[in-house]
Design an enzyme around this catalytic site. Structure first.
Site, PDB file in Angstrom:
ATOM      1  N   LYS A 116      -0.167   7.239   2.847  1.00  0.00           N
ATOM      2  CA  LYS A 116       0.576   6.048   3.275  1.00  0.00           C
ATOM      3  C   LYS A 116       0.064   5.481   4.599  1.00  0.00           C
ATOM      4  O   LYS A 116       0.016   4.267   4.787  1.00  0.00           O
ATOM      5  CB  LYS A 116       2.069   6.379   3.385  1.00  0.00           C
ATOM      6  CG  LYS A 116       2.730   6.736   2.068  1.00  0.00           C
ATOM      7  CD  LYS A 116       4.218   6.960   2.270  1.00  0.00           C
ATOM      8  CE  LYS A 116       4.929   7.323   0.972  1.00  0.00           C
ATOM      9  NZ  LYS A 116       4.581   8.662   0.498  1.00  0.00           N
ATOM     10  N   GLU A 200       8.677   5.271  10.594  1.00  0.00           N
ATOM     11  CA  GLU A 200       8.833   3.824  10.471  1.00  0.00           C
ATOM     12  C   GLU A 200      10.238   3.380  10.865  1.00  0.00           C
ATOM     13  O   GLU A 200      11.192   4.165  10.843  1.00  0.00           O
ATOM     14  CB  GLU A 200       8.569   3.376   9.027  1.00  0.00           C
ATOM     15  CG  GLU A 200       7.141   3.556   8.583  1.00  0.00           C
ATOM     16  CD  GLU A 200       6.919   3.091   7.161  1.00  0.00           C
ATOM     17  OE1 GLU A 200       5.754   2.864   6.805  1.00  0.00           O
ATOM     18  OE2 GLU A 200       7.903   2.944   6.397  1.00  0.00           O
ATOM     19  N   HIS A 235      16.775   8.638  -2.287  1.00  0.00           N
ATOM     20  CA  HIS A 235      15.510   7.899  -2.251  1.00  0.00           C
ATOM     21  C   HIS A 235      14.807   7.878  -3.605  1.00  0.00           C
ATOM     22  O   HIS A 235      13.616   7.598  -3.679  1.00  0.00           O
ATOM     23  CB  HIS A 235      14.556   8.474  -1.188  1.00  0.00           C
ATOM     24  CG  HIS A 235      15.142   8.508   0.191  1.00  0.00           C
ATOM     25  ND1 HIS A 235      15.449   7.361   0.897  1.00  0.00           N
ATOM     26  CD2 HIS A 235      15.509   9.548   0.978  1.00  0.00           C
ATOM     27  CE1 HIS A 235      15.959   7.705   2.068  1.00  0.00           C
ATOM     28  NE2 HIS A 235      16.003   9.014   2.139  1.00  0.00           N
ATOM     29  N   GLU A 275       4.528  -1.599  -3.710  1.00  0.00           N
ATOM     30  CA  GLU A 275       5.934  -1.483  -3.337  1.00  0.00           C
ATOM     31  C   GLU A 275       6.167  -2.128  -1.975  1.00  0.00           C
ATOM     32  O   GLU A 275       5.429  -1.861  -1.022  1.00  0.00           O
ATOM     33  CB  GLU A 275       6.368  -0.018  -3.315  1.00  0.00           C
ATOM     34  CG  GLU A 275       6.243   0.664  -4.679  1.00  0.00           C
ATOM     35  CD  GLU A 275       6.941   2.000  -4.723  1.00  0.00           C
ATOM     36  OE1 GLU A 275       7.300   2.534  -3.653  1.00  0.00           O
ATOM     37  OE2 GLU A 275       7.138   2.517  -5.836  1.00  0.00           O
ATOM     38  N   GLU A 293       3.870   1.033   0.068  1.00  0.00           N
ATOM     39  CA  GLU A 293       2.843   1.889  -0.505  1.00  0.00           C
ATOM     40  C   GLU A 293       2.402   1.319  -1.842  1.00  0.00           C
ATOM     41  O   GLU A 293       3.042   0.402  -2.390  1.00  0.00           O
ATOM     42  CB  GLU A 293       3.373   3.313  -0.707  1.00  0.00           C
ATOM     43  CG  GLU A 293       4.567   3.408  -1.650  1.00  0.00           C
ATOM     44  CD  GLU A 293       5.111   4.829  -1.754  1.00  0.00           C
ATOM     45  OE1 GLU A 293       4.303   5.770  -1.717  1.00  0.00           O
ATOM     46  OE2 GLU A 293       6.338   4.980  -1.868  1.00  0.00           O
ATOM     47  N   ASN A 295       1.491   2.596  -5.754  1.00  0.00           N
ATOM     48  CA  ASN A 295       1.440   3.656  -6.755  1.00  0.00           C
ATOM     49  C   ASN A 295       0.281   3.345  -7.693  1.00  0.00           C
ATOM     50  O   ASN A 295       0.320   2.368  -8.442  1.00  0.00           O
ATOM     51  CB  ASN A 295       2.751   3.747  -7.529  1.00  0.00           C
ATOM     52  CG  ASN A 295       3.901   4.194  -6.654  1.00  0.00           C
ATOM     53  OD1 ASN A 295       4.933   3.560  -6.582  1.00  0.00           O
ATOM     54  ND2 ASN A 295       3.727   5.306  -5.963  1.00  0.00           N
ATOM     55  N   ARG A 297      -0.870   4.113 -10.495  1.00  0.00           N
ATOM     56  CA  ARG A 297      -0.608   4.657 -11.829  1.00  0.00           C
ATOM     57  C   ARG A 297       0.416   3.778 -12.516  1.00  0.00           C
ATOM     58  O   ARG A 297       0.905   2.800 -11.941  1.00  0.00           O
ATOM     59  CB  ARG A 297      -0.058   6.081 -11.720  1.00  0.00           C
ATOM     60  CG  ARG A 297       1.174   6.148 -10.797  1.00  0.00           C
ATOM     61  CD  ARG A 297       1.888   7.462 -10.865  1.00  0.00           C
ATOM     62  NE  ARG A 297       2.856   7.641  -9.795  1.00  0.00           N
ATOM     63  CZ  ARG A 297       4.075   7.118  -9.777  1.00  0.00           C
ATOM     64  NH1 ARG A 297       4.482   6.327 -10.765  1.00  0.00           N
ATOM     65  NH2 ARG A 297       4.899   7.339  -8.764  1.00  0.00           N
TER      66      ARG A 297
END
Length: 653
Positions: A116, A200, A235, A275, A293, A295, A297
Site C-alpha cells: 500500500k 493514515e 473492515h 479502491e 489501494e 486489488n 485480481r
C-alpha cells in the site's frame, strides 16, 4: 481460447470460474486439500488433483504443487480466483517460468500495487489523489507515533500488504497507539507474512467506493463503473451494490478517470479494482475522494458489476489472458439498473461476528427472483457440506438486480427472508436487518453505519409461542432425525390416543422449555407451554412453519431468522461440571496467539486474558468475571470449539 485451465482456488469462486469455462468450451482442473476431497468444485471440474493437507500453508498456498498439477494435467493456464495466491507475484513468476499463462496481471503490476505504501507513492506520481498519511519505509514505533500526532487523531493503522481488514486498527487517542500497533502488526504478520504498516488520517464519514477496471496486453484500459462497499463490519464487506447511491456525474467522471489512469500507469492487464475512500460528510463531491489501494485480481463482489453491465468478467479474463483485445470499448459499456450482493457467512453476529463452523444439514435458497427482478446464487457448498475452520466461512453470495435501487432492495429483502440454513450459526437475520435499516434504505451509507447501529442490527426477537410450538411438534417424533418441512408428520402413530399427553423438552440457548402436546377431539394438536408462553393449537398457527430437523436439533425459520432448538437426549447425562462458571471456553477453533495472564493471577471482569487467532483474524478473550486463574492454556496451542482456555480457582467460603 485455452483448451484447459487449472483453477488454483476452492469454494464458490472455483465453481464460478468453472461455469464460465464450461460455457466457453474450456476444460477445467480443480485442486483440493484433504478437507475439500468431496467439495462441490471438485465434483464440477473435469479433473481434480489433490495438493495436500487441510491447512492453507500446506495446500492452497503451495505454488509448487499447483504448478506441478497444471503441468501434469496438460493445463495451459492457471486462474487464481481471489485470496490465496491471487496477488502473489512470486507465484506469477513460477507460473510463467513453467511455460504456463497466469490469468491475471503481470508480476510487475502486482508488485507495483502489492504494498500500500509504495502504491500510494506511485499514484501520487501518476496524479491520482491519495489519503493524507505516512507511507514511508521506516517502521520505528516512535516515528510512527509522531507521524500519527502530525496527521491528527483519529488515525488508521493499516498493514501495507494484503487487505480484507486484516492488520487494521482505528486509534482515537495517543495512549492507545502502541497497543493498536502491536495488534495490527501481529495480525498482518500472520495473514501476509509482512508486519509493516502505514498510518493514515481516519475520514469522519468514509464511503468505500471502488471502480472496476479492465486492461489488455495491447495498452487498452476501460472502467465498468463503480461499486459501493461501505456496509462493512470489522473492515470487511457484507453488502455491496452498484452503482453507488447518491453518485453524482461529476464524481463518477473524476473517479473513473482516475481509476483508468491508475491502471494505465502500471500497464495493467486483466480484471482489477481501484479502491477509493470518499469523504461523505458534505455529500459526494468530486474533490473529496482518495486512492486507497488496488486489488490486482477479481473481487468477491464482481457479480454486482456483471448484473448492471451484462458483462461476464471471468469470460473477459479468459479472453484477455489468451491474447485477445478487450471485447468492448469504453463507449459500449453501459450501466443498467441496480444490483446488491449480500454475503452469507457462518458467523455469530450477536457475538461480535465470530466465525462459526458446522455441517450444513439444511440449505435452501429462494426458488426464483421476485417479478421484474433477477437473482443469482454464488456458492460452493451444498446441503451436507461442512464449514471448516481452515477456510473463509462464506456460505454463499446472494445477488439481485432490479430496475432501480428500490426494486433491487425489495428483491434483496425477499430473497434473504426465503433463505434457510441449519447446522451452523449464520448471519442472514443480520443481513435482513441491515437491508431494512432506514439509513441503508435511504442510501445514507458509510463504513461506520453498522458499528453505530450494531445493537439493533444483531438483535433477534426471542421465539414466540408459535415458533416454540412448531419446534416442539417437530421434535416430538422420537428418534426421527431426517430433515422435513412437515412438523406434524412426526406425530403420526399416537394421534388417536386423545388422552395421551406427550412431553417434549427443548433448549433454546440457555433456556430449558417444556412443551406438553396432546390431541384434541376436534383433531387439532394442543401445545401447552409454561409461562410466559401461551397455549397454542396447531390449526391456529398463521402459516405452516418453515423448519428443518437435524440430529439433535430443530430449526424454525421466521423471515430471515433461524431459531435453533436443541432436543436433549433423555438418556444422555449432562455434564454439569463442564458448564460451570469456573471455566472459560474457546468460542471457536483457533490458535492461541498471545497469553497475557498466568496461573495465580487475580483478574477483573473484562480484562484481556489471551488472543485467539481464527481464520487469520485476532479475537481478544476477556475475563467473564473477577477471579483468580488456576490454569490457562499455553501460548501456541491449537484449540477446538469449546476447549477450556482458562480455569478459575473456586471462591473461598
Amino acid at each position: 481460447m485455452f483448451g484447459k485451465i487449472l483453477i488454483a482456488n476452492r469454494g464458490e469462486i472455483a465453481c464460478r470460474v468453472i461455469r464460465t469455462a464450461r460455457r466457453l468450451g474450456v476444460r477445467t482442473v480443480a485442486v483440493y486439500s484433504d478437507a475439500d476431497a468431496r467439495a462441490w468444485h471438485v465434483e464440477m471440474a473435469d479433473e481434480a488433483v489433490h495438493i495436500g493437507p487441510s491447512p492453507v500453508g500446506e495446500s492452497y498456498l503451495r505454488g509448487d504443487r499447483i504448478v506441478a498439477a497444471a503441468l501434469a494435467t496438460g493445463a495451459e493456464a492457471i486462474h487464481p480466483g481471489y485470496g490465496f495466491l491471487s496477488e502473489n507475484p512470486d507465484f506469477v513468476d513460477q507460473v510463467t517460468a513453467a511455460g504456463l499463462v497466469f490469468i491475471g496481471p503481470s508480476a510487475a503490476s502486482i508488485r507495483a500495487m502489492g504494498l500500500k505504501d509504495a502504491a500510494k507513492r506511485l499514484m501520487e506520481t501518476a496524479g491520482v489523489p491519495v489519503v493524507p498519511g505516512y507511507h514511508g519505509e521506516a517502521q520505528e514505533i516512535v516515528l510512527l507515533a509522531s507521524k500519527a500526532r502530525e496527521i491528527g487523531y483519529p488515525v488508521l493503522i493499516k498493514a501495507r500488504a494484503g487487505g480484507g481488514g486484516k492488520g487494521m486498527r482505528r486509534v482515537d487517542h495517543p495512549d492507545d497507539f502502541s497497543e493498536a500497533l502491536s495488534g495490527a502488526r501481529r495480525e498482518a504478520k500472520a495473514a501476509f507474512g509482512d508486519d509493516r504498516v502505514l498510518v493514515e488520517k481516519y475520514v469522519d464519514k468514509p464511503r468505500h467506493i471502488e471502480v472496476q477496471v479492465f486492461g489488455d496486453n495491447f495498452g487498452n484500459a476501460v472502467h465498468l463503473f463503480e461499486r459501493d462497499c461501505s456496509a462493512q463490519r470489522r473492515h470487511q464487506k457484507v453488502i455491496e451494490e452498484a452503482p453507488a447511491p447518491g453518485m453524482t456525474p461529476a464524481l463518477r467522471k473524476a473517479m473513473t478517470e482516475a481509476a483508468v489512469k491508475a491502471a494505465k500507469a502500471i500497464s495493467y492487464s486483466g480484471a482489477g479494482t481501484i479502491e477509493f475512500i470518499v469523504d461523505a460528510s458534505q455529500g459526494l463531491k468530486a474533490d473529496r475522494f482518495w486512492f486507497m489501494e488496488m486489488n490486482t485480481r477479481l473481487q468477491v463482489e464482481h457479480p454486482v458489476t456483471e448484473m448492471v453491465t451484462g458483462i461476464d468478467l471471468v469470460e473477459w479474463q479468459l479472453r484477455v489472458a489468451s491474447g485477445e483485445k478487450l471485447p468492448s470499448a469504453q463507449a459500449e459499456i453501459q450501466l443498467a439498473g441496480h444490483a446488491f450482493e449480500a454475503r452469507i457467512y457462518a458467523e455469530d453476529a450477536t457475538r461480535g461476528f465470530l466465525p462459526a463452523t458446522g455441517t450444513l444439514h439444511h440449505l435452501k435458497f429462494p426458488d426464483a427472483a421476485p417479478a421484474h427482478a433477477a437473482m443469482r446464487i454464488e456458492t460452493g457448498v451444498r446441503a451436507g457440506d461442512a464449514i471448516s475452520p481452515f477456510y473463509d466461512p462464506m456460505i454463499a453470495k446472494l445477488v439481485v438486480h432490479g430496475k432501480d435501487r428500490a426494486a433491487a432492495l425489495a428483491a434483496l429483502r425477499k430473497a434473504l427472508a426465503e433463505t434457510e440454513v441449519a447446522g451452523s450459526t449464520v448471519n442472514t437475520a443480520f443481513l435482513a436487518a441491515l437491508a431494512a435499516d432506514a439509513d441503508f434504505a435511504a442510501g445514507d451509507v458509510d463504513t461506520g453505519l453498522i458499528g453505530r447501529h450494531q445493537d439493533e442490527l444483531v438483535a433477534i426477537a426471542p421465539p414466540n409461542g408459535e415458533i416454540i410450538a412448531a419446534a416442539a411438534l417437530a421434535a416430538s417424533g422420537a428418534g426421527a432425525q431426517e430433515p422435513t418441512s412437515d412438523p406434524w408428520s412426526a406425530l403420526a402413530g399416537y394421534a388417536h390416543f386423545h388422552t395421551v399427553e406427550r412431553r417434549t423438552r427443548l433448549r433454546y440457548g440457555d433456556e430449558a422449555i417444556l412443551a406438553r402436546i396432546s390431541m384434541r377431539p376436534d383433531g387439532r394438536f394442543q401445545v401447552a407451554l409454561e409461562a410466559p408462553y401461551e397455549e397454542v393449537n396447531s390449526h391456529d398457527l398463521r402459516t405452516t412453519p418453515r423448519l428443518a430437523r437435524w440430529p439433535g436439533h430443530v430449526t424454525v425459520f421466521e423471515g430471515a431468522a433461524g431459531y435453533n432448538f436443541a432436543v436433549p437426549d433423555p438418556l444422555a447425562k449432562a455434564d454439569e461440571a463442564a458448564a460451570a462458571s469456573g471455566s472459560l471456553r474457546a468460542p471457536m477453533p483457533g490458535l492461541v496467539k498471545l497469553v497475557r495472564a498466568g496461573s495465580g493471577d487475580a483478574v477483573v471482569k473484562g480484562q484481556p486474558l489471551l488472543i485467539l487467532e481464527a481464520m487469520k483474524m485476532e479475537h481478544t478473550i476477556a475475563a467473564p468475571h473477577d477471579g483468580v486463574i488456576a490454569e490457562i492454556v499455553a501460548e501456541g496451542a491449537q484449540v477446538s470449539d469449546g476447549t477450556v482456555l482458562v480455569r478459575f480457582e473456586e471462591p473461598q467460603t
